[in-house]
Write a protein that holds these residues in place. Structure first.
Motif, PDB file in Angstrom:
ATOM      1  N   HIS A 166       0.801  -1.231   0.000  1.00 30.38           N
ATOM      2  CA  HIS A 166       0.000   0.000   0.000  1.00 30.38           C
ATOM      3  C   HIS A 166       0.837   1.285   0.000  1.00 30.38           C
ATOM      4  N   ASP A 167       1.995   1.267   0.662  1.00 31.89           N
ATOM      5  CA  ASP A 167       2.827   2.485   0.743  1.00 31.89           C
ATOM      6  C   ASP A 167       4.142   2.340  -0.019  1.00 31.89           C
TER       7      ASP A 167
ATOM      8  N   HIS B   8      -6.455   3.600  -0.510  1.00 32.17           N
ATOM      9  CA  HIS B   8      -6.168   3.454   0.928  1.00 32.17           C
ATOM     10  C   HIS B   8      -6.047   4.778   1.667  1.00 32.17           C
ATOM     11  N   THR B   9      -5.777   5.867   0.969  1.00 28.09           N
ATOM     12  CA  THR B   9      -5.564   7.153   1.664  1.00 28.09           C
ATOM     13  C   THR B   9      -6.852   7.957   1.774  1.00 28.09           C
TER      14      THR B   9
ATOM     15  N   HIS C 191       0.841   9.292  -3.312  1.00 27.69           N
ATOM     16  CA  HIS C 191       1.517   7.985  -3.242  1.00 27.69           C
ATOM     17  C   HIS C 191       0.538   6.818  -3.450  1.00 27.69           C
TER      18      HIS C 191
ATOM     19  N   LYS D  74       5.619   5.555  -1.069  1.00 29.46           N
ATOM     20  CA  LYS D  74       5.470   6.647  -0.097  1.00 29.46           C
ATOM     21  C   LYS D  74       6.791   7.388   0.155  1.00 29.46           C
TER      22      LYS D  74
ATOM     23  N   ASP E 213      -4.692   0.566   7.763  1.00 30.15           N
ATOM     24  CA  ASP E 213      -3.672   1.616   7.667  1.00 30.15           C
ATOM     25  C   ASP E 213      -3.847   2.654   8.778  1.00 30.15           C
TER      26      ASP E 213
HETATM   27 FE    FE Z   1      -0.386   5.651   2.620  1.00 26.65          FE
END
Ligand code: FE
Ligand code: DGI
Ligand code: FE
Length: 207
Positions: free
Chosen positions: A55-56, A116-117, A89, A59, A134
């Motif tokens: 997911h990141d 996800h963000t 990201h 980032k 998250d």
């Molecule tokens: Fe994130």
């Protein structure tokens, strides 16, 4: 879908790429995604593990690198998106999956990473669980994260009926958006329109 061996090799790959802080968070999201998956989607646990690990993945890239990825892949970044660069990201992580992690680039993983963000309207179960994992993974100590973790686990989730459990997840997500939006307002930061769409769609469903 994904074997234990696939997931172990992905974890090793991610572990070699990330800083200690980001890796700890990523592994925390994986653990939390499994806990949430056991409650909501046991058949999707391996998909959730993969989405958590990825997911990141972009980032730690600079803003320039994020924009470069978008340019290379022909992704048009709106001016609204540029005003919320911390959300970028999620776009780039989802975008690189087909070429950089082809084994894992199935739609459910890509969408869970992509949203996800900010979340979005009508989120799937994998999108909701990665978004929440998250936010509330155990390494997060920010006040809002602790509050949301306590809200979610402060009640007997396993003892609920399926419909009560779903409602509890949706209410938890609404609270998370409330907290995020309040925080963004206090910072004077723009709110992504998908964040508002996500909250509105949950409120409509809960009505
Ligand atoms: Fe994130
Ligand atoms: O990547 P993480 O730090 O693990 O967590 P995340 O992907 O949820 O990113 C959180 C950051 O994104 C945080 O600094 C707040 C920001 N963010 C989330 N939603 C919005 C947002 N920023 C803006 N400007 N607008 C949003 O709607
Ligand atoms: Fe994260």
């Amino acid at each position: 879908m994904f074997s234990e061996k696939d997931i172990d090799s992905l974890r090793a790959d991610i572990s070699a790429k990330m800083s200690g802080y980001r890796l700890k968070h990523t592994l925390g999201v994986e653990d939390m995604a499994v806990r949430l998956g056991e409650l909501y989607a046991p058949e999707k646990i391996n998909i959730l593990r993969v989405a958590a690990l990825l997911h990141d993945v972009t980032k730690e890239n600079s803003l320039e690198k994020q924009l470069q990825i978008c340019e290379n892949l022909g992704i048009i970044i709106s001016s609204a998106m540029l005003m919320a660069p911390k959300t970028l990201h999620a776009v780039t992580a989802a975008a690189i999956l087909p070429s950089e992690y082809p084994t894992f680039a199935i739609p459910e993983v890509i969408d869970a990473v992509r949203w996800h963000t900010t979340g979005r309207a009508d989120m799937s179960i994998c999108e909701k669980l990665i978004y929440l994992a998250d936010y509330i993974e155990d390494n997060r100590t920010f006040e809002d994260c602790v509050l949301l973790r306590e809200y979610f686990f402060g009640t007997d989730v396993p003892g609920m009926s399926a419909s009560e459990r779903e409602e509890h997840l949706d209410k938890t997500l609404v609270l998370s958006f409330d907290l995020t939006i309040k925080q963004l307002i206090s910072e004077g930061t723009p709110i992504d329109e998908q964040t508002c769409a996500a909250r509105n769609s949950l409120l409509k469903k809960l009505k």
